[in-house]
Motif scaffolding. Structure first.
Motif, PDB file in Angstrom:
ATOM      1  N   MET A 364       0.652  -1.134  -0.187  1.00  0.00           N
ATOM      2  CA  MET A 364       0.083  -0.044   0.001  1.00  0.00           C
ATOM      3  C   MET A 364       1.018   1.334  -0.127  1.00  0.00           C
ATOM      4  SD  MET A 364      -2.919  -0.986   2.750  1.00  0.00           S
ATOM      5  CE  MET A 364      -3.871  -2.912   2.719  1.00  0.00           C
ATOM      6  N   ILE A 365       1.781   1.320   0.871  1.00  0.00           N
ATOM      7  CA  ILE A 365       2.693   2.527   1.079  1.00  0.00           C
ATOM      8  C   ILE A 365       3.374   2.652  -0.431  1.00  0.00           C
ATOM      9  CG2 ILE A 365       4.713   3.351   2.171  1.00  0.00           C
ATOM     10  CD1 ILE A 365       3.569   2.023   4.574  1.00  0.00           C
ATOM     11  N   LYS A 366       3.925   1.494  -0.906  1.00  0.00           N
ATOM     12  CA  LYS A 366       4.769   1.747  -2.175  1.00  0.00           C
ATOM     13  C   LYS A 366       3.803   2.287  -2.980  1.00  0.00           C
ATOM     14  CE  LYS A 366       7.668  -1.032  -5.245  1.00  0.00           C
ATOM     15  NZ  LYS A 366       8.446  -2.483  -5.344  1.00  0.00           N
ATOM     16  N   ALA A 367       2.404   1.904  -3.248  1.00  0.00           N
ATOM     17  CA  ALA A 367       1.688   2.442  -4.262  1.00  0.00           C
ATOM     18  C   ALA A 367       1.232   3.797  -4.069  1.00  0.00           C
ATOM     19  CB  ALA A 367       0.375   1.484  -4.107  1.00  0.00           C
ATOM     20  N   GLY A 368       1.636   4.433  -2.828  1.00  0.00           N
ATOM     21  CA  GLY A 368       1.422   5.824  -2.616  1.00  0.00           C
ATOM     22  C   GLY A 368       0.181   6.023  -1.920  1.00  0.00           C
ATOM     23  N   VAL A 369      -0.261   5.137  -1.070  1.00  0.00           N
ATOM     24  CA  VAL A 369      -1.330   5.523  -0.311  1.00  0.00           C
ATOM     25  C   VAL A 369      -1.041   5.377   1.224  1.00  0.00           C
ATOM     26  CG1 VAL A 369      -2.988   4.714  -2.000  1.00  0.00           C
ATOM     27  CG2 VAL A 369      -2.377   3.178  -0.217  1.00  0.00           C
ATOM     28  N   ASP A 370      -1.800   6.020   2.037  1.00  0.00           N
ATOM     29  CA  ASP A 370      -1.504   5.893   3.429  1.00  0.00           C
ATOM     30  C   ASP A 370      -2.680   5.184   4.025  1.00  0.00           C
ATOM     31  OD1 ASP A 370      -1.702   6.352   6.225  1.00  0.00           O
ATOM     32  OD2 ASP A 370      -1.160   8.593   5.982  1.00  0.00           O
ATOM     33  N   PRO A 371      -2.350   3.804   4.371  1.00  0.00           N
ATOM     34  CA  PRO A 371      -3.478   3.019   4.973  1.00  0.00           C
ATOM     35  C   PRO A 371      -3.957   3.405   6.181  1.00  0.00           C
ATOM     36  CG  PRO A 371      -1.064   2.105   5.328  1.00  0.00           C
ATOM     37  CD  PRO A 371      -1.079   3.068   4.352  1.00  0.00           C
ATOM     38  N   GLU A 372      -3.415   4.044   7.241  1.00  0.00           N
ATOM     39  CA  GLU A 372      -4.005   4.648   8.475  1.00  0.00           C
ATOM     40  C   GLU A 372      -5.097   5.708   8.091  1.00  0.00           C
ATOM     41  OE1 GLU A 372      -2.902   5.949  12.823  1.00  0.00           O
ATOM     42  OE2 GLU A 372      -1.055   5.665  11.444  1.00  0.00           O
ATOM     43  N   ALA A 373      -4.591   6.713   7.131  1.00  0.00           N
ATOM     44  CA  ALA A 373      -5.515   7.768   6.965  1.00  0.00           C
ATOM     45  C   ALA A 373      -6.795   7.082   5.959  1.00  0.00           C
ATOM     46  CB  ALA A 373      -4.832   8.653   5.691  1.00  0.00           C
ATOM     47  N   LEU A 374      -6.497   6.434   5.230  1.00  0.00           N
ATOM     48  CA  LEU A 374      -7.612   5.653   4.875  1.00  0.00           C
ATOM     49  C   LEU A 374      -8.693   4.901   5.473  1.00  0.00           C
ATOM     50  CD1 LEU A 374      -5.953   4.363   1.210  1.00  0.00           C
ATOM     51  CD2 LEU A 374      -7.497   6.323   1.658  1.00  0.00           C
ATOM     52  N   LEU A 375      -7.959   4.260   6.521  1.00  0.00           N
ATOM     53  CA  LEU A 375      -8.901   3.522   7.330  1.00  0.00           C
ATOM     54  C   LEU A 375      -9.570   4.323   8.072  1.00  0.00           C
ATOM     55  CD1 LEU A 375      -9.579   0.761   9.021  1.00  0.00           C
ATOM     56  CD2 LEU A 375      -7.660   1.396  10.594  1.00  0.00           C
ATOM     57  N   ASN A 376      -8.984   5.546   8.680  1.00  0.00           N
ATOM     58  CA  ASN A 376     -10.003   6.622   9.388  1.00  0.00           C
ATOM     59  C   ASN A 376     -10.974   7.246   8.756  1.00  0.00           C
ATOM     60  OD1 ASN A 376      -8.106   5.946  11.766  1.00  0.00           O
ATOM     61  ND2 ASN A 376      -6.721   7.464  11.230  1.00  0.00           N
ATOM     62  N   ASN A 377     -10.812   7.124   7.358  1.00  0.00           N
ATOM     63  CA  ASN A 377     -11.980   7.637   6.462  1.00  0.00           C
ATOM     64  C   ASN A 377     -12.745   6.720   6.210  1.00  0.00           C
ATOM     65  OD1 ASN A 377     -13.191   9.904   5.466  1.00  0.00           O
ATOM     66  ND2 ASN A 377     -12.245   9.266   3.248  1.00  0.00           N
ATOM     67  N   ASN A 378     -13.003   5.534   6.666  1.00  0.00           N
ATOM     68  CA  ASN A 378     -13.767   4.241   6.077  1.00  0.00           C
ATOM     69  C   ASN A 378     -13.504   3.981   4.654  1.00  0.00           C
ATOM     70  OD1 ASN A 378     -15.891   5.606   8.336  1.00  0.00           O
ATOM     71  ND2 ASN A 378     -15.226   3.464   8.722  1.00  0.00           N
ATOM     72  N   ASP A 379     -12.273   4.067   4.256  1.00  0.00           N
ATOM     73  CA  ASP A 379     -11.882   4.084   2.966  1.00  0.00           C
ATOM     74  C   ASP A 379     -11.121   2.663   2.532  1.00  0.00           C
ATOM     75  OD1 ASP A 379     -12.181   4.667   0.200  1.00  0.00           O
ATOM     76  OD2 ASP A 379     -10.906   6.590   0.517  1.00  0.00           O
ATOM     77  N   ALA A 380     -11.501   1.642   3.259  1.00  0.00           N
ATOM     78  CA  ALA A 380     -10.627   0.377   2.951  1.00  0.00           C
ATOM     79  C   ALA A 380     -10.635  -0.064   1.655  1.00  0.00           C
ATOM     80  CB  ALA A 380     -11.371  -0.733   3.756  1.00  0.00           C
ATOM     81  N   TYR A 381     -11.567   0.208   0.797  1.00  0.00           N
ATOM     82  CA  TYR A 381     -11.560  -0.324  -0.618  1.00  0.00           C
ATOM     83  C   TYR A 381     -10.580   0.279  -1.308  1.00  0.00           C
ATOM     84  CZ  TYR A 381     -13.551  -1.351  -5.325  1.00  0.00           C
ATOM     85  OH  TYR A 381     -13.555  -1.673  -6.631  1.00  0.00           O
ATOM     86  N   GLU A 382     -10.053   1.442  -1.183  1.00  0.00           N
ATOM     87  CA  GLU A 382      -9.105   2.115  -1.918  1.00  0.00           C
ATOM     88  C   GLU A 382      -7.667   1.545  -1.312  1.00  0.00           C
ATOM     89  OE1 GLU A 382      -9.187   4.000  -4.637  1.00  0.00           O
ATOM     90  OE2 GLU A 382     -11.301   3.780  -4.379  1.00  0.00           O
ATOM     91  N   ALA A 383      -7.227   1.325  -0.236  1.00  0.00           N
ATOM     92  CA  ALA A 383      -6.294   0.708   0.449  1.00  0.00           C
ATOM     93  C   ALA A 383      -6.035  -0.624  -0.077  1.00  0.00           C
ATOM     94  CB  ALA A 383      -6.320   0.651   1.998  1.00  0.00           C
ATOM     95  N   LEU A 384      -7.154  -1.710  -0.220  1.00  0.00           N
ATOM     96  CA  LEU A 384      -7.046  -2.612  -0.577  1.00  0.00           C
ATOM     97  C   LEU A 384      -6.869  -2.619  -2.081  1.00  0.00           C
ATOM     98  CD1 LEU A 384      -9.562  -4.690   1.781  1.00  0.00           C
ATOM     99  CD2 LEU A 384      -7.068  -4.633   1.968  1.00  0.00           C
ATOM    100  N   LYS A 385      -7.454  -1.966  -2.766  1.00  0.00           N
ATOM    101  CA  LYS A 385      -7.007  -1.709  -4.282  1.00  0.00           C
ATOM    102  C   LYS A 385      -5.785  -1.599  -4.619  1.00  0.00           C
ATOM    103  CE  LYS A 385      -9.088   0.748  -8.364  1.00  0.00           C
ATOM    104  NZ  LYS A 385      -9.786   1.787  -8.753  1.00  0.00           N
ATOM    105  N   ALA A 386      -5.139  -0.681  -4.037  1.00  0.00           N
ATOM    106  CA  ALA A 386      -3.848  -0.287  -4.143  1.00  0.00           C
ATOM    107  C   ALA A 386      -2.903  -1.434  -3.977  1.00  0.00           C
ATOM    108  CB  ALA A 386      -3.420   0.988  -3.134  1.00  0.00           C
ATOM    109  N   SER A 387      -3.158  -2.088  -2.863  1.00  0.00           N
ATOM    110  CA  SER A 387      -2.458  -3.371  -2.755  1.00  0.00           C
ATOM    111  C   SER A 387      -2.640  -4.738  -3.340  1.00  0.00           C
ATOM    112  CB  SER A 387      -2.069  -3.663  -1.269  1.00  0.00           C
ATOM    113  OG  SER A 387      -3.521  -3.898  -0.751  1.00  0.00           O
ATOM    114  N   GLU A 388      -3.563  -4.693  -4.240  1.00  0.00           N
ATOM    115  CA  GLU A 388      -4.182  -5.872  -4.925  1.00  0.00           C
ATOM    116  C   GLU A 388      -4.758  -6.873  -4.076  1.00  0.00           C
ATOM    117  OE1 GLU A 388      -1.523  -6.993  -7.796  1.00  0.00           O
ATOM    118  OE2 GLU A 388      -1.380  -5.251  -9.200  1.00  0.00           O
ATOM    119  N   ASP A 389      -5.426  -6.611  -2.955  1.00  0.00           N
ATOM    120  CA  ASP A 389      -6.220  -7.138  -2.009  1.00  0.00           C
ATOM    121  C   ASP A 389      -7.232  -7.368  -2.003  1.00  0.00           C
ATOM    122  OD1 ASP A 389      -3.385  -8.224  -1.182  1.00  0.00           O
ATOM    123  OD2 ASP A 389      -3.329  -6.567   0.260  1.00  0.00           O
ATOM    124  N   LEU A 390      -8.248  -6.859  -2.760  1.00  0.00           N
ATOM    125  CA  LEU A 390      -9.585  -6.773  -2.948  1.00  0.00           C
ATOM    126  C   LEU A 390      -9.962  -8.363  -3.442  1.00  0.00           C
ATOM    127  CD1 LEU A 390     -10.571  -3.673  -4.700  1.00  0.00           C
ATOM    128  CD2 LEU A 390     -10.907  -4.302  -2.213  1.00  0.00           C
TER     129      LEU A 390
END
Length: 409
Positions: A364-390
């Protein structure tokens, strides 16, 4: 990604598919009939299927029907398809819409034509609560939808949400039986509820209600001010005397059966909890603790239905949220974790859930996203999409709540 993690991810996905196949509604329904279905003497055979698994259940019922019948299906858009011999109505889920109201009115119109000579077979599966929105007098569909949003955002479990929904609906809490009276109603039910409480599955259209208006008021006291005025007014009225609301009910599929199927497919797996409930913010640390304290190779299975409290504006669902929390782990070693809905849909997204591993956070971090910030915004979809984990399966045609798979080398 190491070959060991790749192998574990593949096995987790295989077991998830085993869980879905074990909840095949058509096979389960067929197993409960020893002879063809037919209309009673002088009466009609009426088939009604409601929920995410309604289409395959209706197809199976019609395949077992000998002679004429009247058949009606109400299911979600993703699982709807043309069925020869049946009228199919596709509607919104999890938020009710006008097509759901159309479906509910079609069901009641059909049931209102019944007599004591008729036989009604109802096939009920998860999602039926939102798919049959027939508001109580004085409540609009918009007000009911707004109430549903409040319930979802407050983190109530399915039992609590359905207690409220039953009090706001003419169909739920035995409504189907009331409309069909005096005809015989026989229901075949696929459970998406922890503990298989029939009153909570699709809000119990063929069973007695969970509670009363007074119970609903007490439950909603902390969010009361957010409810529409019409809902507040209706729930403030006295409870009416109970009417006959119970049909002949049969449970044909459940989360536990899917867990047992996964265990049979992976004999070393251990079912740790078949009633996994609670907020994912509390479940996550519990699962991480299990991961940290486990020595050597292990596979643990869980089933149930968690909740998530909405604080942000992002996109996701309870399974994706839980998977992201597990991804943000400091546990050493190789491990994978899958959390998915057996219906193939987690929240208002196209994903069933997430499959993360010990390297997900770094991806996730390598893809340029902040997993903690996304979690705090209820945005798990974007985090998992970035790490190809959906985990994306599409609609499965069934629904027995969620399953989780935790594997460690």
């Amino acid at each position: 990604m190491s070959s060991q993690i790749k192998d574990m991810r593949a096995e987790a996905l295989r077991l998830f598919q085993v869980a879905i196949e074990a909840a095949d509604p058509a096979k389960a329904l067929a197993a409960h009939f020893s002879e063809p279905l037919s209309a009673p003497a002088g009466g009609r055979l009426i088939l009604i299927a409601v929920g995410k698994a309604a289409s395959p259940m209706m197809e199976q019922a019609l395949a077992m029907t000998n002679g004429p019948s009247e058949a009606l299906v109400v299911t979600n858009y993703e699982n709807a398809r043309d069925i020869s011999g049946a009228t199919v109505i596709a509607a919104g889920h999890p938020v009710p819409d006008e097509n759901g109201l159309k479906g509910a009115k079609a069901v009641t119109a059909l049931l209102n034509t019944t007599s004591e000579k008729d036989h009604v077979i109802a096939m009920i599966s998860g999602g039926g609560s939102a798919l049959l929105p027939l508001p109580a007098e004085g409540i609009s569909l918009a007000d009911k939808a707004a109430t549903n949003e409040v319930l979802l955002g407050a983190g109530f479990d399915i039992i609590q949400m359905n207690l409220v929904r039953q009090q706001l609906s003419q169909m739920k809490g035995g409504g189907m039986v009331r409309f069909a009276a005096p005809a015989k109603v026989e229901a075949y039910i696929l459970s998406d509820v922890v503990g298989d409480d029939l009153r909570a599955i699709a809000s119990g259209p063929t069973v007695a209600p969970i509670g009363t208006k007074a119970d609903a008021r007490e439950l909603l006291k902390d969010v009361w001010k957010h409810l529409p005025a019409s809902v507040q007014s209706h729930l403030s009225k006295d409870d009416e005397p109970a009417a006959a609301t119970v049909g002949e009910n049969h449970l044909i599929c459940s989360n536990r059966k899917s867990l047992e199927a996964m265990q049979a497919a992976h004999p070393s797996a251990v079912i740790l909890n078949d009633r996994l409930e609670g907020n994912v913010a509390e479940i996550g640390p519990h699962l991480k603790k299990i991961l940290k304290e486990t020595e050597g190779p292990a596979t643990f299975l869980f089933g149930g239905e968690t909740t998530v409290t909405l604080n942000g504006t992002g996109k996701g669902g309870r399974n994706q949220d839980l998977a992201l929390r597990m991804a943000m782990s400091d546990v050493e070693g190789d491990w994978v974790f899958l959390s998915g809905g057996t219906d193939g849909r987690d929240g208002p997204t196209d994903a069933a859930g997430g499959l993360v591993d010990s390297n997900s956070q770094s991806r996730m971090i390598k893809a340029g996203v902040d997993p903690e910030a996304l979690l705090n915004n209820n945005d798990a979809y974007e985090a998992l999409k970035a790490s190809e984990d959906l985990v994306i399966t599409g609609g499965t045609g069934t629904n027995v709540a969620d399953v989780q798979i935790l594997m460690k080398l």
